[in-house]
Design a protein around this motif. Sequence first.
Motif, PDB file in Angstrom:
ATOM      1  N   ASP A   1       0.845  -1.181   0.000  1.00 14.94           N
ATOM      2  CA  ASP A   1       0.000   0.000   0.000  1.00 14.94           C
ATOM      3  C   ASP A   1       0.888   1.240   0.000  1.00 14.94           C
ATOM      4  O   ASP A   1       1.750   1.395   0.858  1.00 14.94           O
ATOM      5  CB  ASP A   1      -0.908  -0.057   1.235  1.00 14.94           C
ATOM      6  N   THR A   2       0.678   2.135  -0.954  1.00 12.95           N
ATOM      7  CA  THR A   2       1.535   3.309  -1.129  1.00 12.95           C
ATOM      8  C   THR A   2       1.541   4.219   0.099  1.00 12.95           C
ATOM      9  O   THR A   2       2.597   4.683   0.525  1.00 12.95           O
ATOM     10  CB  THR A   2       1.111   4.104  -2.379  1.00 12.95           C
ATOM     11  N   GLU A   3       0.383   4.463   0.671  1.00 11.86           N
ATOM     12  CA  GLU A   3       0.333   5.365   1.827  1.00 11.86           C
ATOM     13  C   GLU A   3       1.006   4.759   3.049  1.00 11.86           C
ATOM     14  O   GLU A   3       1.688   5.456   3.803  1.00 11.86           O
ATOM     15  CB  GLU A   3      -1.103   5.787   2.130  1.00 11.86           C
ATOM     16  N   SER A   4       0.834   3.450   3.254  1.00 12.81           N
ATOM     17  CA  SER A   4       1.518   2.783   4.373  1.00 12.81           C
ATOM     18  C   SER A   4       3.027   2.839   4.168  1.00 12.81           C
ATOM     19  O   SER A   4       3.785   3.058   5.107  1.00 12.81           O
ATOM     20  CB  SER A   4       1.077   1.330   4.493  1.00 12.81           C
ATOM     21  N   LEU A   5       3.448   2.646   2.927  1.00 12.01           N
ATOM     22  CA  LEU A   5       4.869   2.709   2.603  1.00 12.01           C
ATOM     23  C   LEU A   5       5.410   4.116   2.850  1.00 12.01           C
ATOM     24  O   LEU A   5       6.505   4.290   3.389  1.00 12.01           O
ATOM     25  CB  LEU A   5       5.071   2.298   1.144  1.00 12.01           C
ATOM     26  N   PHE A   6       4.611   5.136   2.500  1.00 18.02           N
ATOM     27  CA  PHE A   6       5.037   6.513   2.732  1.00 18.02           C
ATOM     28  C   PHE A   6       5.147   6.808   4.232  1.00 18.02           C
ATOM     29  O   PHE A   6       6.091   7.460   4.673  1.00 18.02           O
ATOM     30  CB  PHE A   6       4.096   7.508   2.052  1.00 18.02           C
ATOM     31  N   GLU A   7       4.191   6.309   5.017  1.00 12.70           N
ATOM     32  CA  GLU A   7       4.253   6.491   6.477  1.00 12.70           C
ATOM     33  C   GLU A   7       5.511   5.830   7.044  1.00 12.70           C
ATOM     34  O   GLU A   7       6.171   6.386   7.923  1.00 12.70           O
ATOM     35  CB  GLU A   7       3.009   5.909   7.143  1.00 12.70           C
ATOM     36  N   PHE A   8       5.843   4.654   6.524  1.00 14.41           N
ATOM     37  CA  PHE A   8       7.058   3.960   6.946  1.00 14.41           C
ATOM     38  C   PHE A   8       8.289   4.797   6.599  1.00 14.41           C
ATOM     39  O   PHE A   8       9.213   4.941   7.400  1.00 14.41           O
ATOM     40  CB  PHE A   8       7.114   2.578   6.285  1.00 14.41           C
ATOM     41  N   PHE A   9       8.284   5.384   5.408  1.00 17.23           N
ATOM     42  CA  PHE A   9       9.382   6.254   4.976  1.00 17.23           C
ATOM     43  C   PHE A   9       9.514   7.447   5.922  1.00 17.23           C
ATOM     44  O   PHE A   9      10.619   7.795   6.345  1.00 17.23           O
ATOM     45  CB  PHE A   9       9.135   6.728   3.537  1.00 17.23           C
ATOM     46  N   GLU A  10       8.393   8.067   6.281  1.00 16.37           N
ATOM     47  CA  GLU A  10       8.431   9.204   7.205  1.00 16.37           C
ATOM     48  C   GLU A  10       8.979   8.781   8.564  1.00 16.37           C
ATOM     49  O   GLU A  10       9.765   9.510   9.174  1.00 16.37           O
ATOM     50  CB  GLU A  10       7.037   9.813   7.368  1.00 16.37           C
ATOM     51  N   ASP A  11       8.574   7.600   9.042  1.00 16.19           N
ATOM     52  CA  ASP A  11       9.095   7.092  10.319  1.00 16.19           C
ATOM     53  C   ASP A  11      10.605   6.899  10.250  1.00 16.19           C
ATOM     54  O   ASP A  11      11.326   7.235  11.185  1.00 16.19           O
ATOM     55  CB  ASP A  11       8.432   5.763  10.703  1.00 16.19           C
ATOM     56  N   LEU A  12      11.081   6.354   9.131  1.00 21.13           N
ATOM     57  CA  LEU A  12      12.519   6.148   8.961  1.00 21.13           C
ATOM     58  C   LEU A  12      13.267   7.485   8.921  1.00 21.13           C
ATOM     59  O   LEU A  12      14.409   7.568   9.361  1.00 21.13           O
ATOM     60  CB  LEU A  12      12.820   5.362   7.691  1.00 21.13           C
ATOM     61  N   ASN A  13      12.637   8.516   8.405  1.00 22.69           N
ATOM     62  CA  ASN A  13      13.276   9.833   8.350  1.00 22.69           C
ATOM     63  C   ASN A  13      13.426  10.447   9.729  1.00 22.69           C
ATOM     64  O   ASN A  13      14.362  11.189   9.981  1.00 22.69           O
ATOM     65  CB  ASN A  13      12.491  10.781   7.436  1.00 22.69           C
ATOM     66  N   GLU A  14      12.484  10.139  10.616  1.00 25.09           N
ATOM     67  CA  GLU A  14      12.541  10.693  11.965  1.00 25.09           C
ATOM     68  C   GLU A  14      13.600  10.016  12.816  1.00 25.09           C
ATOM     69  O   GLU A  14      14.223  10.638  13.657  1.00 25.09           O
ATOM     70  CB  GLU A  14      11.174  10.557  12.645  1.00 25.09           C
ATOM     71  N   ASP A  15      13.788   8.724  12.601  1.00 27.65           N
ATOM     72  CA  ASP A  15      14.686   7.968  13.464  1.00 27.65           C
ATOM     73  C   ASP A  15      15.455   6.944  12.642  1.00 27.65           C
ATOM     74  O   ASP A  15      15.247   5.742  12.770  1.00 27.65           O
ATOM     75  CB  ASP A  15      13.873   7.267  14.565  1.00 27.65           C
ATOM     76  N   CYS A  16      16.325   7.405  11.757  1.00 28.81           N
ATOM     77  CA  CYS A  16      17.060   6.515  10.868  1.00 28.81           C
ATOM     78  C   CYS A  16      18.498   6.367  11.345  1.00 28.81           C
ATOM     79  O   CYS A  16      19.254   7.333  11.372  1.00 28.81           O
ATOM     80  CB  CYS A  16      17.031   7.044   9.440  1.00 28.81           C
ATOM     81  N   ASN A  17      18.864   5.140  11.718  1.00 28.00           N
ATOM     82  CA  ASN A  17      20.251   4.890  12.082  1.00 28.00           C
ATOM     83  C   ASN A  17      20.989   4.352  10.858  1.00 28.00           C
ATOM     84  O   ASN A  17      20.396   4.124   9.801  1.00 28.00           O
ATOM     85  CB  ASN A  17      20.343   3.936  13.280  1.00 28.00           C
ATOM     86  N   HIS A  18      22.263   4.143  11.001  1.00 31.07           N
ATOM     87  CA  HIS A  18      23.093   3.704   9.871  1.00 31.07           C
ATOM     88  C   HIS A  18      22.598   2.388   9.281  1.00 31.07           C
ATOM     89  O   HIS A  18      22.598   2.206   8.065  1.00 31.07           O
ATOM     90  CB  HIS A  18      24.557   3.590  10.310  1.00 31.07           C
ATOM     91  N   ALA A  19      22.139   1.465  10.120  1.00 30.95           N
ATOM     92  CA  ALA A  19      21.675   0.161   9.652  1.00 30.95           C
ATOM     93  C   ALA A  19      20.401   0.284   8.806  1.00 30.95           C
ATOM     94  O   ALA A  19      20.159  -0.518   7.915  1.00 30.95           O
ATOM     95  CB  ALA A  19      21.429  -0.765  10.833  1.00 30.95           C
ATOM     96  N   GLN A  20      19.579   1.281   9.076  1.00 32.17           N
ATOM     97  CA  GLN A  20      18.316   1.459   8.360  1.00 32.17           C
ATOM     98  C   GLN A  20      18.460   2.325   7.105  1.00 32.17           C
ATOM     99  O   GLN A  20      17.513   2.463   6.343  1.00 32.17           O
ATOM    100  CB  GLN A  20      17.277   2.096   9.280  1.00 32.17           C
ATOM    101  N   GLU A  21      19.621   2.881   6.907  1.00 30.76           N
ATOM    102  CA  GLU A  21      19.818   3.815   5.804  1.00 30.76           C
ATOM    103  C   GLU A  21      19.524   3.175   4.440  1.00 30.76           C
ATOM    104  O   GLU A  21      18.906   3.796   3.577  1.00 30.76           O
ATOM    105  CB  GLU A  21      21.252   4.353   5.839  1.00 30.76           C
ATOM    106  N   LYS A  22      19.919   1.915   4.261  1.00 28.61           N
ATOM    107  CA  LYS A  22      19.658   1.237   2.989  1.00 28.61           C
ATOM    108  C   LYS A  22      18.163   0.978   2.801  1.00 28.61           C
ATOM    109  O   LYS A  22      17.652   1.113   1.697  1.00 28.61           O
ATOM    110  CB  LYS A  22      20.447  -0.067   2.894  1.00 28.61           C
TER     111      LYS A  22
END
Length: 161
Positions: free
Chosen positions: A72-93
């Motif tokens: 689902d595009t919107e769920s994927l976008f929400e996941f992307f936003e979450d990763l932007n708020e708290d992205c560590n080196h391991a999650q960067e890829k």
Amino acid sequence: MNYRVKSIGKTCAGTGKPLAPGSVCHSILIDEDGETVRRDFSEEAWEGPPEDALGYWQCKVPESQAKRRPLDTESLFEFFEDLNEDCNHAQEKFRYVVALMLLQKRRLRLEGSSDEDGPVKLELYGSQGEGPFFMKDLQLRPEEIQALEDELTNQIEADED
């Protein structure tokens, strides 16, 4: 009223064993703490629906669960936003791969890039005005992108189960 029922599970709710492709499966919907939950049972574990079942049915376990429904595009976008708020080196890829997926779905757009201060940085915006989001252009190989996309899909499906 709309209900969202998850797809067939991978294991029997009664035995914990994997549901065999092509086998008969019995499914029920029950209310657990105000939430509608699906449970799937193998033929051998089926004892009939419980009294409090909201519904039940019989189906066959799909032969190949390799074909996945698109995320689902919107769920994927929400996941992307979450990763932007708290992205560590391991999650960067993962963040990079999610961004590529959202670019393909036209939910993100690339506004520019710069190579000041080291590696190329991408400037991305959401199609509904979100952003800006900045990230390194990791330039991953196609095999690596596919492996990360598969892992991401598995993770999201596991979270839904």
